[in-house]
Design a protein around this motif. Structure first.
Motif, PDB file in Angstrom:
ATOM      1  N   THR A 253       0.849  -1.183   0.000  1.00 38.24           N
ATOM      2  CA  THR A 253       0.000   0.000   0.000  1.00 38.24           C
ATOM      3  C   THR A 253       0.887   1.235   0.000  1.00 38.24           C
ATOM      4  OG1 THR A 253      -1.623  -1.185   1.327  1.00 38.24           O
ATOM      5  CG2 THR A 253      -1.824   1.217   1.240  1.00 38.24           C
TER       6      THR A 253
ATOM      7  N   LEU B  59       2.090   4.749   0.956  1.00 41.12           N
ATOM      8  CA  LEU B  59       1.917   5.644   2.096  1.00 41.12           C
ATOM      9  C   LEU B  59       1.569   7.033   1.597  1.00 41.12           C
ATOM     10  CD1 LEU B  59       4.882   4.636   4.420  1.00 41.12           C
ATOM     11  CD2 LEU B  59       2.514   3.898   4.537  1.00 41.12           C
ATOM     12  N   ALA B  60       0.891   7.770   2.409  1.00 45.31           N
ATOM     13  CA  ALA B  60       0.456   9.117   2.042  1.00 45.31           C
ATOM     14  C   ALA B  60       1.566  10.131   2.213  1.00 45.31           C
ATOM     15  CB  ALA B  60      -0.760   9.506   2.884  1.00 45.31           C
TER      16      ALA B  60
ATOM     17  N   SER C 240       5.894  10.296  11.255  1.00 45.20           N
ATOM     18  CA  SER C 240       4.472   9.964  11.203  1.00 45.20           C
ATOM     19  C   SER C 240       4.134   9.216  12.477  1.00 45.20           C
ATOM     20  CB  SER C 240       4.154   9.093   9.987  1.00 45.20           C
ATOM     21  OG  SER C 240       2.802   8.663  10.044  1.00 45.20           O
TER      22      SER C 240
ATOM     23  N   ASP D 220       1.006   7.904  12.759  1.00 42.50           N
ATOM     24  CA  ASP D 220      -0.196   7.150  12.398  1.00 42.50           C
ATOM     25  C   ASP D 220       0.019   6.222  11.200  1.00 42.50           C
ATOM     26  OD1 ASP D 220      -0.030   9.028  10.374  1.00 42.50           O
ATOM     27  OD2 ASP D 220      -1.858  10.078  10.938  1.00 42.50           O
ATOM     28  N   GLU D 221       1.117   5.477  11.221  1.00 42.31           N
ATOM     29  CA  GLU D 221       1.448   4.506  10.174  1.00 42.31           C
ATOM     30  C   GLU D 221       1.580   5.121   8.785  1.00 42.31           C
ATOM     31  OE1 GLU D 221      -1.566   1.467  10.656  1.00 42.31           O
ATOM     32  OE2 GLU D 221      -0.264   0.422  12.081  1.00 42.31           O
TER      33      GLU D 221
ATOM     34  N   ARG E 267       0.068   7.947   7.546  1.00 46.94           N
ATOM     35  CA  ARG E 267      -1.060   8.688   6.966  1.00 46.94           C
ATOM     36  C   ARG E 267      -0.797  10.189   6.941  1.00 46.94           C
ATOM     37  NH1 ARG E 267      -3.454   4.287   9.262  1.00 46.94           N
ATOM     38  NH2 ARG E 267      -3.851   5.163  11.304  1.00 46.94           N
ATOM     39  N   THR E 268      -0.157  10.711   7.991  1.00 45.20           N
ATOM     40  CA  THR E 268       0.197  12.130   8.036  1.00 45.20           C
ATOM     41  C   THR E 268       1.658  12.252   8.449  1.00 45.20           C
ATOM     42  OG1 THR E 268      -0.520  12.379  10.339  1.00 45.20           O
ATOM     43  CG2 THR E 268      -2.161  12.854   8.616  1.00 45.20           C
TER      44      THR E 268
END
Length: 154
Positions: free
Chosen positions: A12, A14-15, A54, A56-57, A59-60
């Motif tokens: 996946t 990452l953001a 980050s 939060d894994e 996300r931000t």
């Protein structure tokens, strides 16, 4: 950057902000706090260079103020306490005792031979012994950065 939660079967993205025009040079997973990532970025000295975290894994992301704008080339965690970190940057060697929330520089600013650090590593049994690599010479401190000596063996 991508992450796998199943041993690499699926990945996946990452953001991580796409506007960063740089290279991810290092990545550390905070084993003391699952889901917390630290990423070193070299964006050719732009404001996006530095250490990003980050909580939060992935996300931000948030820039680490002490290292903002400084290309980060390497990050290492001390094996006996993963909250103790070292970072090799274009401005020298930095350490953190709190999982990278606060950083302090331990290499001397006037020691120009240690400006660009491309690799860092702790001695496994002593957090005060740190090895730092530059493009031209390896260095060692045995006293937490008070003194540094160039090394040619070992």
């Amino acid at each position: 950057m991508y992450r796998s939660a199943d041993g690499g079967a699926k990945w996946t993205r990452l953001a991580f902000p796409r506007h960063f025009l740089g290279t991810v040079t290092s990545l550390v997973f905070d084993t003391a706090q699952p889901g917390r990532y630290l990423v070193g970025i070299d964006a050719n000295g732009s404001p996006f260079s530095g250490l990003w975290t980050s909580e939060d894994e992935g996300r931000t992301w948030k820039a680490t103020p002490e290292l903002a704008g400084a290309p980060v080339h390497a990050i290492a965690a001390w094996p006996k306490d993963p909250r103790v970190l070292a970072a090799g940057t274009a401005q020298g060697v930095w350490v953190s005792d709190d999982s990278g929330r606060k950083w302090r520089r331990i290499s001397k600013p006037w020691l120009h031979e240690m400006r660009v650090i491309t690799a860092v590593e702790f001695a496994s049994n002593d957090r005060g012994t740190i090895y730092a690599g530059t493009p031209h010479l390896p260095w060692k401190t045995s006293d937490g950065g008070e003194t540094w000596q160039s090394i040619h063996e070992g």
